[in-house]
Design a protein around this motif. Structure first.
Motif, PDB file in Angstrom:
ATOM      1  N   TYR A 223      -6.824  -4.617   5.654  1.00 57.60           N
ATOM      2  CA  TYR A 223      -5.798  -3.560   5.659  1.00 57.60           C
ATOM      3  C   TYR A 223      -6.283  -2.199   6.139  1.00 57.60           C
ATOM      4  CZ  TYR A 223      -7.645  -3.012   0.838  1.00 57.60           C
ATOM      5  OH  TYR A 223      -8.440  -2.868  -0.256  1.00 57.60           O
ATOM      6  N   THR A 224      -7.574  -2.016   6.315  1.00 59.14           N
ATOM      7  CA  THR A 224      -8.031  -0.715   6.831  1.00 59.14           C
ATOM      8  C   THR A 224      -7.802  -0.678   8.342  1.00 59.14           C
ATOM      9  OG1 THR A 224      -9.731  -0.650   5.115  1.00 59.14           O
ATOM     10  CG2 THR A 224     -10.000   0.865   6.975  1.00 59.14           C
TER      11      THR A 224
ATOM     12  N   TYR B 283      -6.552   4.313   2.035  1.00 58.05           N
ATOM     13  CA  TYR B 283      -7.274   3.722   0.909  1.00 58.05           C
ATOM     14  C   TYR B 283      -8.609   3.141   1.365  1.00 58.05           C
ATOM     15  CZ  TYR B 283      -8.304   1.434  -3.425  1.00 58.05           C
ATOM     16  OH  TYR B 283      -8.929   1.066  -4.588  1.00 58.05           O
TER      17      TYR B 283
ATOM     18  N   LYS C  51     -12.673  -6.725  -6.253  1.00 59.34           N
ATOM     19  CA  LYS C  51     -13.022  -5.883  -5.093  1.00 59.34           C
ATOM     20  C   LYS C  51     -12.306  -6.429  -3.853  1.00 59.34           C
ATOM     21  CE  LYS C  51     -17.676  -5.003  -6.982  1.00 59.34           C
ATOM     22  NZ  LYS C  51     -17.365  -3.913  -7.871  1.00 59.34           N
ATOM     23  N   TYR C  52     -13.062  -6.981  -2.911  1.00 57.12           N
ATOM     24  CA  TYR C  52     -12.426  -7.395  -1.651  1.00 57.12           C
ATOM     25  C   TYR C  52     -11.521  -8.618  -1.800  1.00 57.12           C
ATOM     26  CZ  TYR C  52     -15.677  -4.092   0.500  1.00 57.12           C
ATOM     27  OH  TYR C  52     -16.379  -2.959   0.845  1.00 57.12           O
TER      28      TYR C  52
ATOM     29  N   LEU D  53       0.840  -1.203   0.000  1.00 55.93           N
ATOM     30  CA  LEU D  53       0.000   0.000   0.000  1.00 55.93           C
ATOM     31  C   LEU D  53       0.872   1.249   0.000  1.00 55.93           C
ATOM     32  CD1 LEU D  53      -2.537  -1.213   2.671  1.00 55.93           C
ATOM     33  CD2 LEU D  53      -3.228  -0.258   0.463  1.00 55.93           C
TER      34      LEU D  53
ATOM     35  N   GLY E 163      -9.578  -3.677  -4.967  1.00 54.67           N
ATOM     36  CA  GLY E 163      -8.804  -4.028  -3.771  1.00 54.67           C
ATOM     37  C   GLY E 163      -7.335  -3.678  -3.926  1.00 54.67           C
ATOM     38  N   ALA E 164      -6.653  -3.524  -2.791  1.00 49.80           N
ATOM     39  CA  ALA E 164      -5.212  -3.249  -2.795  1.00 49.80           C
ATOM     40  C   ALA E 164      -4.454  -4.482  -3.286  1.00 49.80           C
ATOM     41  CB  ALA E 164      -4.766  -2.893  -1.375  1.00 49.80           C
TER      42      ALA E 164
ATOM     43  N   SER F  21     -11.933  -2.364   4.248  1.00 48.86           N
ATOM     44  CA  SER F  21     -11.340  -3.684   3.983  1.00 48.86           C
ATOM     45  C   SER F  21     -10.652  -4.141   5.251  1.00 48.86           C
ATOM     46  CB  SER F  21     -10.319  -3.593   2.847  1.00 48.86           C
ATOM     47  OG  SER F  21     -10.924  -3.032   1.701  1.00 48.86           O
TER      48      SER F  21
ATOM     49  N   ASN G 224      -9.215  -8.720  -4.017  1.00 48.44           N
ATOM     50  CA  ASN G 224      -7.919  -8.109  -4.362  1.00 48.44           C
ATOM     51  C   ASN G 224      -7.225  -8.744  -5.566  1.00 48.44           C
ATOM     52  OD1 ASN G 224      -8.112  -6.577  -1.817  1.00 48.44           O
ATOM     53  ND2 ASN G 224      -7.672  -8.549  -0.848  1.00 48.44           N
TER      54      ASN G 224
ATOM     55  N   GLY H 138     -11.537  -0.222  -1.415  1.00 49.41           N
ATOM     56  CA  GLY H 138     -11.297  -1.648  -1.665  1.00 49.41           C
ATOM     57  C   GLY H 138     -12.554  -2.382  -2.117  1.00 49.41           C
TER      58      GLY H 138
END
Ligand SMILES: Cc1ncc(COP(=O)(O)O)c(C=O)c1O
Length: 400
Positions: free
Chosen positions: A366-367, A22, A211-212, A16, A29-30, A363, A214, A25
């Motif tokens: 990672y959030t 971010y 999306k989620y 990231l 997604g990342a 997310s 990734n 996601g």
């Protein structure tokens, strides 16, 4: 909260940008940190040197099945019930036609209003093709609208704008009581909450890879067919990869006995390999823990909005009851677009959904909680100072 967060360690599995918060996601997604090495191998060894031999020697051919089996674990399906292929739109077309064919004496496809546009467009075309009519109802009226005319109920589990979440179990049960088949679009739920498709006897599902999960920009989608339907399923896009023996090059179509019958043409192999690698992040993950963090993040978000943004023109556009929502929170504001652009200029990336919604995808892998804190603080500053009111923030970009 971040220090105490049992999911905190997953963030290091993503590459990231350091200065960016971010929160999109749920759109793209990342990138999981191991994907570049996998792609380098796929490009430099398998493609450049293996060339066509890699379909056999590097295991390319069965990547859609392998990635599908990984996703099956996330949605409560068995191996061989999920395959990665095409886009969600195309997979939705395939299961809608197949399901309608299985209920040939019924003439209604039940859908919800305010669904993601692709779902509406595809259902309308399928209805025209199959000589069916569409019954489009408000999400709250779905249960009452299911009756013996309905061939197929086709819904999205978590709404792309509001985050409102359907009761998958109750609706599936009601569909079956009425003799209808059930299709769920899991685009905004797969990877952020536990799903138990087989326990709830869901018939078909489609979902998104980018999306989620990734899987990367334009990552292929996936499709679930309950094993009990496979042998009779008449998939409408009869491409050669859905054939029982594609490399016999037979002139007559004979569907594959397994999930491969959901395939159409050659897989977008680089995309499948990136998704397969990205899914390794989910190995051994407890989706109940993921959901707990998702709820903690979204609840904190709503609390801070109430506390910090009162009187600044925002309203919460998502359900306040955690069990009724997915993993994104939407805020409604008259200047949603310009505020989103002002946020992005500060490296806080959220999404905009026309006409007036700011969408924040949370997310849990990672959030961080501090991201929520800083996001609400930035919203407050931007609106209090009128920083959004700048011509550069009013230009609509092609992709939002
Ligand atoms: C609920 C829903 N269904 C379908 C799609 C479309 O997916 P695809 O681009 O893979 O066709 C999206 C895309 O955002 C979506 O949110």
């Amino acid at each position: 909260m971040d220090i105490a967060d049992p999911m905190g360690r997953y963030r290091s599995m993503f590459d990231l940008p350091a200065e960016t918060i971010y929160l999109d996601g749920g759109s793209l997604g990342a990138m999981p940190a191991t994907v570049p090495a996998r792609m380098k191998r796929a490009l430099e060894e398998e493609w450049a040197h293996g060339i066509i031999r890699s379909w056999n020697d590097a295991g390319w051919y069965f990547a859609p099945q392998r990635a599908g089996d990984r996703i099956a674990k996330l949605i409560g399906a068995n191996e061989g019930e999920v395959i990665v292929a095409d886009s969600t739109s195309v997979n939705l077309f395939k299961v809608l036609v197949a399901a309608t064919r299985m209920r040939g004496n019924r003439r209604t496809i039940l859908v919800e209003k305010a669904n993601f546009p692709t779902n509406v467009y595809i259902a309308e075309s399928v209805a025209r093709m199959m000589g069916c009519e569409i019954r489009a109802v408000d999400p709250a009226n779905v249960l009452a609208a299911i009756n013996e005319d309905v061939a197929v109920v086709s819904l999205t589990h978590v709404n792309y704008r509001t985050s409102r979440r359907h009761d998958l179990e109750a609706i599936t049960r009601r569909a079956h009581e009425a003799g209808s088949l059930m299709i769920w679009d899991l685009c905004h739920s797969v990877g952020v909450m536990p799903l138990d498709l087989n326990r709830h006897e869901v018939d078909f599902a489609v979902g998104c890879g980018y999306k989620y999960l990734n899987g990367g920009p334009g990552a292929p989608s996936h499709v679930f067919v309950a094993a009990r339907h496979l042998s009779t399923l008449d998939q409408p896009l009869t491409g050669w990869h859905g054939h029982a023996k594609p490399f016999d090059f037979s002139e007559s179509y004979q569907p594959h006995p397994g999930m491969e019958r959901m395939l159409v043409g050659t897989a977008p192999q680089l995309g499948v390999l990136a998704l397969e690698e990205a899914l390794k992040v989910y190995e051994d993950i407890d989706l109940h823990a993921v959901r707990r963090k998702s709820v903690a993040l979204s609840s904190l978000f709503i609390d801070l909005v109430d506390q910090q943004l009162a009187g600044l023109g925002f309203t919460v556009g998502s359900p306040r009851a955690a069990e009724e929502r997915g993993s994104h929170i939407s805020l409604v504001h008259d200047h949603a677009h310009a505020i989103t652009q002002a946020m992005i200029a500060r490296n806080i990336v959220n999404g905009f959904r026309t006409p007036d919604m700011l969408r924040f995808g949370l997310s849990p892998l990672y959030t961080r909680f501090i991201d929520i804190w800083n996001t609400v603080a930035a919203l407050k500053e931007i609106v209090e100072a009128g920083a959004w009111d700048n011509p550069q923030f009013k230009v609509r970009k092609l992709v939002s």
